[in-house]
Design an enzyme around this catalytic site. Sequence first.
Site, short mmCIF file in Angstrom:
data_model
loop_
_atom_site.label_atom_id
_atom_site.label_comp_id
_atom_site.label_asym_id
_atom_site.label_seq_id
_atom_site.Cartn_x
_atom_site.Cartn_y
_atom_site.Cartn_z
N LYS A 1 -9.98 1.78 -2.02
CA LYS A 1 -10.16 1.36 -0.63
C LYS A 1 -11.54 1.76 -0.14
CE LYS A 1 -7.45 1.58 3.68
NZ LYS A 1 -6.20 2.18 4.22
N GLU B 1 0.83 -1.19 0.00
CA GLU B 1 0.00 0.00 0.00
C GLU B 1 0.87 1.25 0.00
OE1 GLU B 1 -3.89 1.59 2.48
OE2 GLU B 1 -2.33 0.52 3.58
N CYS C 1 -5.75 -2.95 2.98
CA CYS C 1 -5.44 -2.70 4.38
C CYS C 1 -6.65 -2.78 5.32
CB CYS C 1 -4.73 -1.36 4.51
SG CYS C 1 -3.81 -1.17 6.06
#
Length: 326
Positions: free
Chosen positions: A164, A80, A205
């Site tokens: 995300k 990331e 994440c």
Amino acid sequence: MFSHLRLSGVLLLSHNLKHFACRTMASVAPPVFKPFTLTLIQLGSIGSDKAANLQHAREMIMKAAKGNSDTKPQVVVLPECFNSPYGFVHFPAYAENIGYTSGKEYDVQASVSESVKMLSSAAKEAGIWLIGGSIPERDAETDNIYNTCTVYSPTGALVASHRKVHLFDIDIPGKITFKESETLTGGTTTNYFDTEFARIGLGLCYDVRFPELAMIAARRGCHAIIYPGAFNLTTGPLHWELLQRARANDNQVFFSMCSPARDMTSGYHAWGHSMVVDPYARVLAEADENETILHIDIDPEPFHEVRAGIPVTRQRRFDVYPDVSA
């Protein structure tokens, strides 16, 4: 930790952008699950110079793509925020316009994103599927900024992206406060892509803390789910391994997260420990905190074995509770 890994060369088959593309709905059957080698780049030396970050990432991609004497990877993964320092204050300054639309062929040559051009070029030169970690993306129409993962085929085609969905907004008194929503907007789609050997789900994440995203990917036929991520020194020791093993166990899939290397001179201290977990929730490989490259063979046998022996995929009671993938 790595002595038990079996590395076997798997020839890269031909591929076609028309058949191997990003989809947000399971419109076609997944490909037959075949063995492949997954390579994680736990990238270090990510600083304020974007050009230097991109150059170092490219060098590490080419190094990783060479594999070793026994194998050549089919899928290579970056962490990331590989092109910028990790921090919500940095995202606007490093954001790039990508302009990708799922299902439409993307003209990389006409792209204004220097990161996309580098990743596409590296994937094509190395002949690999490349999950390009994530970069800050600025939407040209709305000016919203997203934390976006892009995926490239061995021809260099941009075939998938994932913005995300769940933003990292936490406040643990005395330890860490972080609020991505100060500058980022959350994505609104679930995404995966098909290769000639597997269907692979995407996330980033903090998405891992929300099991629904992995459930949807698994129920849409994903054999493996890969999340570039950057946990910290507070949440990493607590939950990094736990969450990956939980998502792998719940969904009986291979699960992996790829972290940046730890840099104690930077403003954000990543946990590291990039990892791959099998469908039995066994950890197949784990890095330490330093810059490194992991090569892991993905064998379909445990995937089929656990689903036959512990058949939860056929025992769910959607008459009692809802199917989040419906």
